[in-house]
Design an enzyme around this catalytic site. Sequence first.
Site, PDB file in Angstrom:
ATOM      1  N   GLY A  44       0.841  -1.193   0.000  1.00  0.00           N
ATOM      2  CA  GLY A  44       0.000   0.000   0.000  1.00  0.00           C
ATOM      3  C   GLY A  44       0.877   1.244   0.000  1.00  0.00           C
ATOM      4  O   GLY A  44       2.106   1.160   0.100  1.00  0.00           O
ATOM      5  N   LEU A  45       0.242   2.383  -0.118  1.00  0.00           N
ATOM      6  CA  LEU A  45       0.963   3.656  -0.156  1.00  0.00           C
ATOM      7  C   LEU A  45       1.678   3.939   1.159  1.00  0.00           C
ATOM      8  O   LEU A  45       1.325   3.388   2.205  1.00  0.00           O
ATOM      9  CB  LEU A  45      -0.009   4.794  -0.460  1.00  0.00           C
ATOM     10  CG  LEU A  45      -0.654   4.822  -1.845  1.00  0.00           C
ATOM     11  CD1 LEU A  45      -1.782   5.848  -1.881  1.00  0.00           C
ATOM     12  CD2 LEU A  45       0.381   5.121  -2.919  1.00  0.00           C
ATOM     13  N   SER A  46       2.659   4.827   1.100  1.00  0.00           N
ATOM     14  CA  SER A  46       3.307   5.305   2.320  1.00  0.00           C
ATOM     15  C   SER A  46       2.252   5.993   3.185  1.00  0.00           C
ATOM     16  O   SER A  46       1.484   6.812   2.704  1.00  0.00           O
ATOM     17  CB  SER A  46       4.418   6.304   1.961  1.00  0.00           C
ATOM     18  OG  SER A  46       5.016   6.810   3.130  1.00  0.00           O
ATOM     19  N   GLY A  47       2.194   5.620   4.454  1.00  0.00           N
ATOM     20  CA  GLY A  47       1.212   6.209   5.352  1.00  0.00           C
ATOM     21  C   GLY A  47      -0.111   5.464   5.407  1.00  0.00           C
ATOM     22  O   GLY A  47      -1.008   5.841   6.163  1.00  0.00           O
ATOM     23  N   GLY A  90      -0.605   2.531   6.573  1.00  0.00           N
ATOM     24  CA  GLY A  90      -0.706   1.789   7.824  1.00  0.00           C
ATOM     25  C   GLY A  90      -0.200   0.365   7.753  1.00  0.00           C
ATOM     26  O   GLY A  90      -0.508  -0.459   8.612  1.00  0.00           O
ATOM     27  N   LYS A  91       0.615   0.071   6.745  1.00  0.00           N
ATOM     28  CA  LYS A  91       1.127  -1.298   6.564  1.00  0.00           C
ATOM     29  C   LYS A  91       1.908  -1.775   7.788  1.00  0.00           C
ATOM     30  O   LYS A  91       1.651  -2.862   8.312  1.00  0.00           O
ATOM     31  CB  LYS A  91       2.040  -1.357   5.328  1.00  0.00           C
ATOM     32  CG  LYS A  91       1.379  -0.974   4.029  1.00  0.00           C
ATOM     33  CD  LYS A  91       2.361  -1.008   2.873  1.00  0.00           C
ATOM     34  CE  LYS A  91       3.511  -0.027   3.019  1.00  0.00           C
ATOM     35  NZ  LYS A  91       3.084   1.394   3.117  1.00  0.00           N
ATOM     36  N   SER A  92       2.866  -0.978   8.224  1.00  0.00           N
ATOM     37  CA  SER A  92       3.703  -1.371   9.354  1.00  0.00           C
ATOM     38  C   SER A  92       2.878  -1.471  10.636  1.00  0.00           C
ATOM     39  O   SER A  92       3.034  -2.410  11.420  1.00  0.00           O
ATOM     40  CB  SER A  92       4.846  -0.365   9.552  1.00  0.00           C
ATOM     41  OG  SER A  92       5.724  -0.383   8.452  1.00  0.00           O
ATOM     42  N   SER A 106       6.069  -1.764  -2.105  1.00  0.00           N
ATOM     43  CA  SER A 106       6.118  -2.697  -3.247  1.00  0.00           C
ATOM     44  C   SER A 106       5.124  -2.278  -4.322  1.00  0.00           C
ATOM     45  O   SER A 106       4.108  -2.943  -4.518  1.00  0.00           O
ATOM     46  CB  SER A 106       5.890  -4.139  -2.786  1.00  0.00           C
ATOM     47  OG  SER A 106       4.756  -4.273  -1.953  1.00  0.00           O
TER      48      SER A 106
END
Length: 201
Positions: free
Chosen positions: A34-37, A39-41, A108
């Site tokens: 997903g995009l930066s920000g 919430g993946k991490s 990615s």
Amino acid sequence: MNMSENIVWHNAKVSKEDRRKLNGHKSAILWFTGLSGAGKSTVSVEVEKKLHQMGIRTYVLDGDNIRHGLNKNLGFTPEDRKENIRRIGEVSKLFVDAGVFTLTAFISPYQEDRDMVREMVEQNEFIEIYVQCDIEECEKRDPKGLYAKARKGEIKNFTGIDAPYEAPDHPELIIENDRQSIEASADQVIDYLKEKGYIDQ
């Protein structure tokens, strides 16, 4: 880079199934994209916490953390991004072979690269999780201040601004992280793993 002709694969005497049996559960890659920000991490570490509490062996490979060590020599050009994902794929494959659930949190951005990792492992060992979040919301969050820098031209090849993001074609799971809590997002992943038989109900 050509592989030396003198390198021969060394077979182990303990198999992936042996390790899974010892651990008492299956193993797979949970690939958060997903995009930066988006919430993946945040979601991946919450999922890991829940799995750990259930007695399941896990490890999180986070994009920024990996770039501090294994991939610190790579930039953000399309070529470097591809190599970044290839290396992560190979490391994730080793963890799966060790019988561990591997949670990866990487932008990615290219479908081709994510498919490359899927092909590295056996069927049902790669779970693509699209952490969906509108870019407007990602920019509002902007936890690292990266969107602001990208808008000013201080960061080049920034996904969503001057570099593309290809949303997954057929992800196993879509998490609408701009419409629900982190807890609900993590529970959605746990429920999927139970439903598909990766972990016990």
